[in-house]
Design a protein around this motif. Structure first.
Motif, PDB file in Angstrom:
ATOM      1  N   CYS A  20      43.756  33.632  39.502  1.00 59.41           N
ATOM      2  CA  CYS A  20      44.822  33.843  40.482  1.00 59.41           C
ATOM      3  C   CYS A  20      44.706  35.193  41.182  1.00 59.41           C
ATOM      4  O   CYS A  20      44.670  36.229  40.529  1.00 59.41           O
ATOM      5  CB  CYS A  20      46.157  33.758  39.750  1.00 59.41           C
ATOM      6  SG  CYS A  20      47.564  33.824  40.826  1.00 59.41           S
ATOM      7  N   ALA A  21      44.656  35.152  42.501  1.00 58.06           N
ATOM      8  CA  ALA A  21      44.681  36.375  43.297  1.00 58.06           C
ATOM      9  C   ALA A  21      46.114  36.736  43.685  1.00 58.06           C
ATOM     10  O   ALA A  21      46.435  37.906  43.848  1.00 58.06           O
ATOM     11  CB  ALA A  21      43.817  36.212  44.538  1.00 58.06           C
ATOM     12  N   PHE A  22      46.968  35.715  43.838  1.00 63.01           N
ATOM     13  CA  PHE A  22      48.343  35.938  44.271  1.00 63.01           C
ATOM     14  C   PHE A  22      49.294  35.083  43.428  1.00 63.01           C
ATOM     15  O   PHE A  22      49.051  33.904  43.212  1.00 63.01           O
ATOM     16  CB  PHE A  22      48.518  35.552  45.743  1.00 63.01           C
ATOM     17  CG  PHE A  22      47.561  36.272  46.657  1.00 63.01           C
ATOM     18  CD1 PHE A  22      47.793  37.591  47.009  1.00 63.01           C
ATOM     19  CD2 PHE A  22      46.436  35.634  47.131  1.00 63.01           C
ATOM     20  CE1 PHE A  22      46.906  38.262  47.836  1.00 63.01           C
ATOM     21  CE2 PHE A  22      45.545  36.297  47.960  1.00 63.01           C
ATOM     22  CZ  PHE A  22      45.775  37.611  48.311  1.00 63.01           C
ATOM     23  N   SER A  40      44.401  36.729  35.926  1.00 63.46           N
ATOM     24  CA  SER A  40      44.184  37.495  37.159  1.00 63.46           C
ATOM     25  C   SER A  40      42.715  37.431  37.552  1.00 63.46           C
ATOM     26  O   SER A  40      41.831  37.230  36.714  1.00 63.46           O
ATOM     27  CB  SER A  40      44.618  38.945  36.964  1.00 63.46           C
ATOM     28  OG  SER A  40      43.755  39.588  36.054  1.00 63.46           O
ATOM     29  N   LYS A  41      42.450  37.643  38.829  1.00 64.74           N
ATOM     30  CA  LYS A  41      41.080  37.596  39.328  1.00 64.74           C
ATOM     31  C   LYS A  41      40.221  38.682  38.701  1.00 64.74           C
ATOM     32  O   LYS A  41      39.003  38.551  38.633  1.00 64.74           O
ATOM     33  CB  LYS A  41      41.047  37.676  40.844  1.00 64.74           C
ATOM     34  CG  LYS A  41      41.553  38.966  41.423  1.00 64.74           C
ATOM     35  CD  LYS A  41      41.480  38.935  42.932  1.00 64.74           C
ATOM     36  CE  LYS A  41      42.126  40.030  43.664  1.00 64.74           C
ATOM     37  NZ  LYS A  41      42.110  41.353  43.273  1.00 64.74           N
ATOM     38  N   GLU A  42      40.846  39.733  38.207  1.00 62.60           N
ATOM     39  CA  GLU A  42      40.088  40.812  37.570  1.00 62.60           C
ATOM     40  C   GLU A  42      39.329  40.329  36.335  1.00 62.60           C
ATOM     41  O   GLU A  42      38.283  40.876  35.980  1.00 62.60           O
ATOM     42  CB  GLU A  42      41.012  41.983  37.211  1.00 62.60           C
ATOM     43  CG  GLU A  42      41.463  42.792  38.413  1.00 62.60           C
ATOM     44  CD  GLU A  42      42.578  42.138  39.221  1.00 62.60           C
ATOM     45  OE1 GLU A  42      42.722  42.495  40.400  1.00 62.60           O
ATOM     46  OE2 GLU A  42      43.287  41.254  38.688  1.00 62.60           O
ATOM     47  N   TYR A  59      44.306  39.909  30.743  1.00 60.31           N
ATOM     48  CA  TYR A  59      44.335  39.357  32.093  1.00 60.31           C
ATOM     49  C   TYR A  59      45.259  38.142  32.232  1.00 60.31           C
ATOM     50  O   TYR A  59      45.389  37.591  33.313  1.00 60.31           O
ATOM     51  CB  TYR A  59      42.924  38.964  32.517  1.00 60.31           C
ATOM     52  CG  TYR A  59      41.948  40.116  32.424  1.00 60.31           C
ATOM     53  CD1 TYR A  59      41.853  41.043  33.446  1.00 60.31           C
ATOM     54  CD2 TYR A  59      41.150  40.276  31.307  1.00 60.31           C
ATOM     55  CE1 TYR A  59      40.970  42.113  33.374  1.00 60.31           C
ATOM     56  CE2 TYR A  59      40.256  41.337  31.215  1.00 60.31           C
ATOM     57  CZ  TYR A  59      40.181  42.255  32.248  1.00 60.31           C
ATOM     58  OH  TYR A  59      39.312  43.306  32.168  1.00 60.31           O
TER      59      TYR A  59
END
Length: 78
Positions: A20-22, A40-42, A59
């Motif tokens: 997920c980016a957003f 998260s995209k991280e 994450y």
């Protein structure tokens, strides 16, 4: 893709994680409703940098059903 990952354009029963980016997008809400796991995209960036799966816990955005596919090995009965 590298590391045995497979990209899906839409969330479906074969998906194991949403990267997920957003937050709070229609897809995000769909995955939450389906009890999917969201990170998260991280996480994917870190995995790519390390060339291996790194710990997912830092994450996690939404913890859903187990995300790893487990091979079931049947032992022969004697």
């Amino acid at each position: 893709m590298e590391m045995d990952a497979e990209y899906q354009t839409d969330w479906n029963p074969e998906c194991t994680l949403l990267i997920c980016a957003f937050n709070n997008t229609p897809k995000f809400r769909q995955v939450v409703a389906d009890c999917g796991t969201i990170v998260s995209k991280e996480w994917i960036v870190e995995c790519n940098q390390e060339k291996k799966l790194v710990a997912i816990e830092p994450y996690l955005i939404h913890v859903g059903k187990p995300w790893r596919r487990v091979l079931q090995i049947k032992k022969p009965l004697h």
